[in-house]
Scaffold this motif. Structure first.
Motif, PDB file in Angstrom:
ATOM      1  N   ASP A   2       0.842  -1.245   0.001  1.00 11.47           N
ATOM      2  CA  ASP A   2      -0.098  -0.025  -0.058  1.00 11.47           C
ATOM      3  C   ASP A   2       0.698   1.200  -0.010  1.00 11.47           C
ATOM      4  N   VAL A   3       0.294   2.421   0.120  1.00 15.34           N
ATOM      5  CA  VAL A   3       1.129   3.552  -0.182  1.00 15.34           C
ATOM      6  C   VAL A   3       2.058   3.822   0.844  1.00 15.34           C
ATOM      7  N   ASP A   4       1.629   3.558   2.080  1.00 16.50           N
ATOM      8  CA  ASP A   4       2.472   3.672   3.443  1.00 16.50           C
ATOM      9  C   ASP A   4       3.780   2.874   3.222  1.00 16.50           C
ATOM     10  N   ASP A   5       3.378   1.594   3.143  1.00 16.27           N
ATOM     11  CA  ASP A   5       4.719   0.645   2.928  1.00 16.27           C
ATOM     12  C   ASP A   5       5.593   0.946   1.783  1.00 16.27           C
ATOM     13  N   TYR A   6       4.827   1.397   0.709  1.00 15.60           N
ATOM     14  CA  TYR A   6       5.686   1.631  -0.536  1.00 15.60           C
ATOM     15  C   TYR A   6       6.758   2.936  -0.346  1.00 15.60           C
ATOM     16  N   GLN A   7       6.209   3.944   0.559  1.00 15.11           N
ATOM     17  CA  GLN A   7       6.946   4.781   0.862  1.00 15.11           C
ATOM     18  C   GLN A   7       8.062   4.565   1.822  1.00 15.11           C
ATOM     19  N   ALA A   8       7.811   3.713   2.723  1.00 13.40           N
ATOM     20  CA  ALA A   8       8.825   3.127   3.781  1.00 13.40           C
ATOM     21  C   ALA A   8      10.047   2.274   2.846  1.00 13.40           C
ATOM     22  N   TYR A   9       9.541   1.583   1.840  1.00 14.07           N
ATOM     23  CA  TYR A   9      10.230   0.870   1.130  1.00 14.07           C
ATOM     24  C   TYR A   9      11.532   1.650   0.371  1.00 14.07           C
ATOM     25  N   LEU A  10      10.802   2.737  -0.334  1.00 13.65           N
ATOM     26  CA  LEU A  10      11.836   3.793  -0.978  1.00 13.65           C
ATOM     27  C   LEU A  10      12.828   4.427   0.108  1.00 13.65           C
ATOM     28  N   ASP A  11      12.136   4.593   1.171  1.00 12.51           N
ATOM     29  CA  ASP A  11      12.879   5.412   2.196  1.00 12.51           C
ATOM     30  C   ASP A  11      13.945   4.510   3.083  1.00 12.51           C
ATOM     31  N   GLY A  12      13.755   3.001   2.666  1.00  7.95           N
ATOM     32  CA  GLY A  12      14.830   2.230   3.344  1.00  7.95           C
ATOM     33  C   GLY A  12      14.195   1.745   4.735  1.00  7.95           C
ATOM     34  N   ASP A  13      12.948   1.905   5.053  1.00  7.87           N
ATOM     35  CA  ASP A  13      12.549   1.676   6.527  1.00  7.87           C
ATOM     36  C   ASP A  13      11.886   0.277   6.561  1.00  7.87           C
ATOM     37  N   GLU A  14      11.290  -0.047   7.544  1.00  6.35           N
ATOM     38  CA  GLU A  14      10.807  -1.204   7.754  1.00  6.35           C
ATOM     39  C   GLU A  14       9.271  -1.103   6.990  1.00  6.35           C
ATOM     40  N   TYR A  15       8.904  -2.357   6.322  1.00  3.04           N
ATOM     41  CA  TYR A  15       7.574  -2.235   5.666  1.00  3.04           C
ATOM     42  C   TYR A  15       7.074  -3.637   5.559  1.00  3.04           C
ATOM     43  N   GLU A  16       5.603  -3.772   5.377  1.00  6.50           N
ATOM     44  CA  GLU A  16       5.011  -5.157   5.074  1.00  6.50           C
ATOM     45  C   GLU A  16       4.597  -5.153   3.693  1.00  6.50           C
ATOM     46  N   TYR A  17       4.719  -6.227   3.297  1.00  6.01           N
ATOM     47  CA  TYR A  17       4.089  -6.707   2.093  1.00  6.01           C
ATOM     48  C   TYR A  17       3.364  -7.987   1.687  1.00  6.01           C
ATOM     49  N   HIS A  18       2.631  -7.998   0.792  1.00  6.13           N
ATOM     50  CA  HIS A  18       1.953  -9.332   0.337  1.00  6.13           C
ATOM     51  C   HIS A  18       2.399  -9.840  -0.879  1.00  6.13           C
ATOM     52  N   GLY A  19       2.609 -11.138  -0.532  1.00  6.96           N
ATOM     53  CA  GLY A  19       3.066 -11.954  -1.812  1.00  6.96           C
ATOM     54  C   GLY A  19       4.443 -12.512  -1.288  1.00  6.96           C
ATOM     55  N   GLY A  20       5.672 -12.659  -2.009  1.00  4.48           N
ATOM     56  CA  GLY A  20       6.719 -13.220  -1.586  1.00  4.48           C
ATOM     57  C   GLY A  20       7.512 -13.781  -2.676  1.00  4.48           C
TER      58      GLY A  20
END
Length: 57
Positions: A2-20
Motif C-alpha cells: 500500500d502507499v505507506d509501505d511503498y514509501q517506507a520501502y523507498l525510504d529504506g525503512d521497515e515495511y510489510e508486503y503481500h506476496g513473496g
C-alpha cells in the motif's frame, strides 16, 4: 504494497508486503483489500522481464 509501505520501502525503512518469492511463471496475485497498490518486482542481481495483465478499474 500500500502507499505507506511503498514509501517506507523507498525510504529504506521497515515495511510489510503481500506476496513473496516466486520462481515460476505466471504468478497470480490477489489483492487483500480495496486500496491503491504498488507492485514491486525485484530481480535481485538478475535482469528479468515483467508483463502485467489483469482486470483494472
Amino acid at each position: 504494497m500500500d502507499v505507506d509501505d511503498y514509501q517506507a520501502y523507498l525510504d529504506g525503512d521497515e515495511y510489510e508486503y503481500h506476496g513473496g518469492f516466486h520462481d515460476v511463471s505466471p504468478v497470480v496475485l490477489e489483492i487483500p483489500y480495496d486500496s491503491y497498490w504498488y507492485l514491486v518486482v525485484d530481480g535481485n542481481v538478475h535482469r528479468i522481464k515483467v508483463s502485467v495483465t489483469g482486470i483494472f478499474d
